[in-house]
Write an enzyme that holds these catalytic residues in place. Structure first.
Site, PDB file in Angstrom:
ATOM      1  N   SER A 109     108.635  11.497  33.088  1.00  0.00           N
ATOM      2  CA  SER A 109     108.016  10.589  34.056  1.00  0.00           C
ATOM      3  C   SER A 109     109.018   9.785  34.877  1.00  0.00           C
ATOM      4  O   SER A 109     108.661   9.278  35.944  1.00  0.00           O
ATOM      5  CB  SER A 109     107.068   9.626  33.335  1.00  0.00           C
ATOM      6  OG  SER A 109     106.077  10.346  32.647  1.00  0.00           O
ATOM      7  N   GLU A 131      99.682 -13.445  21.454  1.00  0.00           N
ATOM      8  CA  GLU A 131      98.979 -12.664  20.439  1.00  0.00           C
ATOM      9  C   GLU A 131      99.782 -12.549  19.144  1.00  0.00           C
ATOM     10  O   GLU A 131      99.481 -11.717  18.287  1.00  0.00           O
ATOM     11  CB  GLU A 131      98.633 -11.280  21.001  1.00  0.00           C
ATOM     12  CG  GLU A 131      97.669 -11.376  22.189  1.00  0.00           C
ATOM     13  CD  GLU A 131      97.259 -10.019  22.753  1.00  0.00           C
ATOM     14  OE1 GLU A 131      96.068  -9.713  22.713  1.00  0.00           O
ATOM     15  OE2 GLU A 131      98.138  -9.281  23.243  1.00  0.00           O
ATOM     16  N   PHE A 172      99.256  -7.847  29.600  1.00  0.00           N
ATOM     17  CA  PHE A 172      98.082  -7.932  28.735  1.00  0.00           C
ATOM     18  C   PHE A 172      98.306  -7.436  27.310  1.00  0.00           C
ATOM     19  O   PHE A 172      97.400  -7.493  26.495  1.00  0.00           O
ATOM     20  CB  PHE A 172      96.919  -7.177  29.385  1.00  0.00           C
ATOM     21  CG  PHE A 172      96.577  -7.719  30.752  1.00  0.00           C
ATOM     22  CD1 PHE A 172      95.934  -8.942  30.881  1.00  0.00           C
ATOM     23  CD2 PHE A 172      96.932  -7.023  31.903  1.00  0.00           C
ATOM     24  CE1 PHE A 172      95.627  -9.457  32.134  1.00  0.00           C
ATOM     25  CE2 PHE A 172      96.635  -7.534  33.160  1.00  0.00           C
ATOM     26  CZ  PHE A 172      95.985  -8.752  33.276  1.00  0.00           C
ATOM     27  N   GLU A 173      99.504  -6.931  27.035  1.00  0.00           N
ATOM     28  CA  GLU A 173      99.828  -6.466  25.678  1.00  0.00           C
ATOM     29  C   GLU A 173     101.317  -6.635  25.446  1.00  0.00           C
ATOM     30  O   GLU A 173     102.103  -6.675  26.393  1.00  0.00           O
ATOM     31  CB  GLU A 173      99.490  -4.974  25.510  1.00  0.00           C
ATOM     32  CG  GLU A 173      98.078  -4.680  25.039  1.00  0.00           C
ATOM     33  CD  GLU A 173      97.791  -5.081  23.588  1.00  0.00           C
ATOM     34  OE1 GLU A 173      98.743  -5.168  22.773  1.00  0.00           O
ATOM     35  OE2 GLU A 173      96.614  -5.313  23.273  1.00  0.00           O
ATOM     36  N   GLU A 219      99.120   3.292  37.909  1.00  0.00           N
ATOM     37  CA  GLU A 219      99.288   4.359  36.912  1.00  0.00           C
ATOM     38  C   GLU A 219      98.284   4.235  35.764  1.00  0.00           C
ATOM     39  O   GLU A 219      98.160   3.174  35.155  1.00  0.00           O
ATOM     40  CB  GLU A 219     100.699   4.336  36.302  1.00  0.00           C
ATOM     41  CG  GLU A 219     100.901   5.534  35.387  1.00  0.00           C
ATOM     42  CD  GLU A 219     101.986   5.364  34.322  1.00  0.00           C
ATOM     43  OE1 GLU A 219     102.536   6.387  33.915  1.00  0.00           O
ATOM     44  OE2 GLU A 219     102.266   4.237  33.881  1.00  0.00           O
ATOM     45  N   HIS A 234     100.004  13.362  24.107  1.00  0.00           N
ATOM     46  CA  HIS A 234     101.105  13.443  23.131  1.00  0.00           C
ATOM     47  C   HIS A 234     100.566  13.383  21.701  1.00  0.00           C
ATOM     48  O   HIS A 234     101.116  13.997  20.791  1.00  0.00           O
ATOM     49  CB  HIS A 234     102.094  12.285  23.335  1.00  0.00           C
ATOM     50  CG  HIS A 234     103.055  12.494  24.467  1.00  0.00           C
ATOM     51  ND1 HIS A 234     103.888  13.587  24.560  1.00  0.00           N
ATOM     52  CD2 HIS A 234     103.340  11.720  25.555  1.00  0.00           C
ATOM     53  CE1 HIS A 234     104.630  13.487  25.663  1.00  0.00           C
ATOM     54  NE2 HIS A 234     104.315  12.371  26.283  1.00  0.00           N
ATOM     55  N   ASP A 252     102.006  12.948  37.349  1.00  0.00           N
ATOM     56  CA  ASP A 252     103.440  13.205  37.411  1.00  0.00           C
ATOM     57  C   ASP A 252     103.810  14.558  36.796  1.00  0.00           C
ATOM     58  O   ASP A 252     104.741  15.212  37.231  1.00  0.00           O
ATOM     59  CB  ASP A 252     104.240  12.058  36.765  1.00  0.00           C
ATOM     60  CG  ASP A 252     103.708  11.666  35.407  1.00  0.00           C
ATOM     61  OD1 ASP A 252     102.710  12.247  34.941  1.00  0.00           O
ATOM     62  OD2 ASP A 252     104.300  10.756  34.796  1.00  0.00           O
TER      63      ASP A 252
HETATM   64 ZN   LIG Z   1     104.772  11.693  28.312  1.00  0.00          ZN
END
Ligand SMILES: [Zn+2]
Length: 496
Positions: free
Chosen positions: A111, A235, A280-281, A320, A329, A366
């Site tokens: 990527s 968090e 957000f994470e 994205e 994966h 991609d």
């Molecule tokens: Zn990948």
């Protein structure tokens, strides 16, 4: 002889005479009528050759033609259709091409190289960001000499605003390629930089880009790369930085607004032109299937467009869907297609909020994965399930599963490699398939069957599609090199 020839000719004539006047019995057939409608729509398509005020590129990571097909069928089935006939939001766009995704040194791309191709217009090596192929991966000393300009940098100079969105970490390869230059995609924070490395880490580059006005809105995951190791985030997760810097605080001090959950996200004043960073994470945002307390990709798309639309000179927005790739994966088809749907919903949102008259929208991937589809499955077969037979007397799939030579059913979706391998380590890598039911295969946590054993399934070098709508979208057709996409975006934004 003569007589028999005449007889033969007479038979031939009588067999064709039914259609001699152009009579086509299929004219009343729904398939024929739908194709006639499609033909008329196609004939009415006119290229738009104005300047594009806005350019939006939506990239679903790892969403090649095969993966996109799975999402199409799945979304159709969730809407009560058989599925195959369904049309995803981007599949309604009038223009389409096929994209060659290889990196300069890799048949199977990654990527970083592919993101650089799309955002900077040059193919480069696997694993590097915003630099050309002269750089050897990981060599920081070569970055200055190998830098290429990103579309975010170029369009900012023309007065446009820029947004970057990802469901992965904002410092991950694809979003980073919109604003950063790095000898290695893994240099996400300072702790990953090699001793003596002179380039800045990717999180710092995002902060600098926001301070400089090169990026105005950024939504995604990856909080851990912006805060010190000794610090815990909202968090309770620790940071990764070893230089004690808190980039979020620095950005806030420079006037940016920071949001970290759905609540603070929804409270944003989108009419203000102060930069926004949403993290957000700690790492990647959640899969759509598991999402709670975080905005969806479509919600982030809507907020970014509304915030960026305040600039009368227009905007560039890179979006994205980063986790279609991660679910592939994992060999987990359910999360692939549910994140795929979230992507299609973001496309629909972008199309709804803009006009084809002034906004070029490009939808692509991609790269593809080692995903494949078994046969022969009947119509409407659950795409994440096992393959059921074809009903020769009807339309919908039969109640009899297709089986292999071992007598066992198999899933529609398979992977050439991955965690679901049928070759088992405990049996010295001999193949062994268990029985499998439709219920087991369609469980959201099921790992699809694979051939070669690997802990993480791989990308593949297969083509991906590019779909486009708006000014100069017609330039995206045929089989193209991936870096050509950048040239079309720049041409559209600069057309006289
Ligand atoms: Zn990948």
């Amino acid at each position: 002889m003569k007589k028999s020839f005449l007889t033969f000719a007479a038979v031939l004539m009588s067999s064709t005479v039914a259609f001699a006047d152009g009579h086509m019995p299929q004219k009343s057939n729904e398939w024929y009528k739908n194709a006639q409608t499609a033909l008329k729509e196609r004939m009415a398509v006119q290229p738009i050759t104005k300047r594009a005020k806005n350019v939006i590129i939506l990239i679903a990571d790892g969403n090649g033609v095969g993966t996109n097909y799975a999402t199409r069928v799945y979304q159709g089935q969730t809407m009560g259709k058989l599925g195959e006939e369904h049309v995803l939001a981007h599949e309604n766009f009038p223009h389409l091409g096929l994209v060659k995704t290889y990196n300069v040194n890799a048949q199977t791309p990654d990527s970083a190289g592919t993101g650089t191709a799309m955002h900077s217009g040059v193919k480069t090596k696997a694993g590097v960001i915003g630099v050309d192929e002269s750089l050897n991966r990981g060599d920081c000393s070569q970055v200055e000499g190998a830098k290429v300009a990103t579309i975010a940098e170029l369009l900012t100079k023309q007065g446009k605003s820029v947004g970057v969105i990802s469901t992965a970490r904002l410092t991950h390869a694809t979003p980073a390629s919109a604003y950063a230059h790095s000898a290695d995609r893994n240099f996400e924070d300072n702790s990953k930089l090699p001793e003596g490395c002179t380039q800045k880490d990717i999180a710092t580059q995002l902060m600098d880009a926001m301070k400089a006005g090169t990026v105005d809105v950024a939504f995604g995951g990856g909080r851990r790369h912006f805060i010190p190791k000794a610090m815990k985030d909202q968090e309770g997760k620790s940071g990764k930085r070893t230089d004690d810097k808190n980039l979020i605080k620095e950005l806030e001090a420079a006037g940016a607004r920071y949001v970290w959950n759905e609540e603070s996200f929804k409270a944003l004043d989108l009419k203000s032109d102060k930069p926004i960073i949403g993290l957000f994470e700690s790492s990647h945002m959640k899969y759509e299937h598991d999402r709670a307390g975080e905005p969806s990709l479509a919600q982030m798309t809507e907020a970014a467009i509304k915030a960026l639309q305040g600039n009368e000179k227009g905007f560039f927005l890179s979006i994205e869907a980063g986790r279609v790739d991660h679910a592939n994966h994992d060999g987990n088809a359910h999360r692939v297609v549910t994140d795929g749907i979230a992507f299609a919903q973001a496309v629909a949102k972008a199309a709804d909020l803009t006009s084809p008259e002034d906004t070029l929208i490009i939808v692509t991937a991609d790269h593809e994965h080692a995903i494949a589809f078994n046969g022969y499955c009947g119509r409407g077969n659950p795409i994440t399930g096992i393959c059921m037979g074809i009903d020769k007397n009807g339309v919908k799939y039969s109640d009899k599963p297709q089986t292999g030579k071992d007598g066992k059913p198999y899933t529609v979706i398979g992977y050439l490699n991955g965690a679901g391998s049928v070759l088992r380590e405990d049996m010295n890598w001999v193949g062994a398939r268990g029985d499998i039911t439709m219920e087991q295969a369609t469980d959201p946590d099921y790992t699809q069957q694979a051939l070669i054993p690997r802990s993480s399934e791989t990308h593949s070098g297969e083509d991906v599609a590019v779909y486009a709508r708006g000014p100069w979208a017609h330039l995206l057709n045929g089989t193209i090199e991936q870096n050509y996409i950048f040239n079309v975006m720049m041409h559209a934004a600069n057309a006289k």
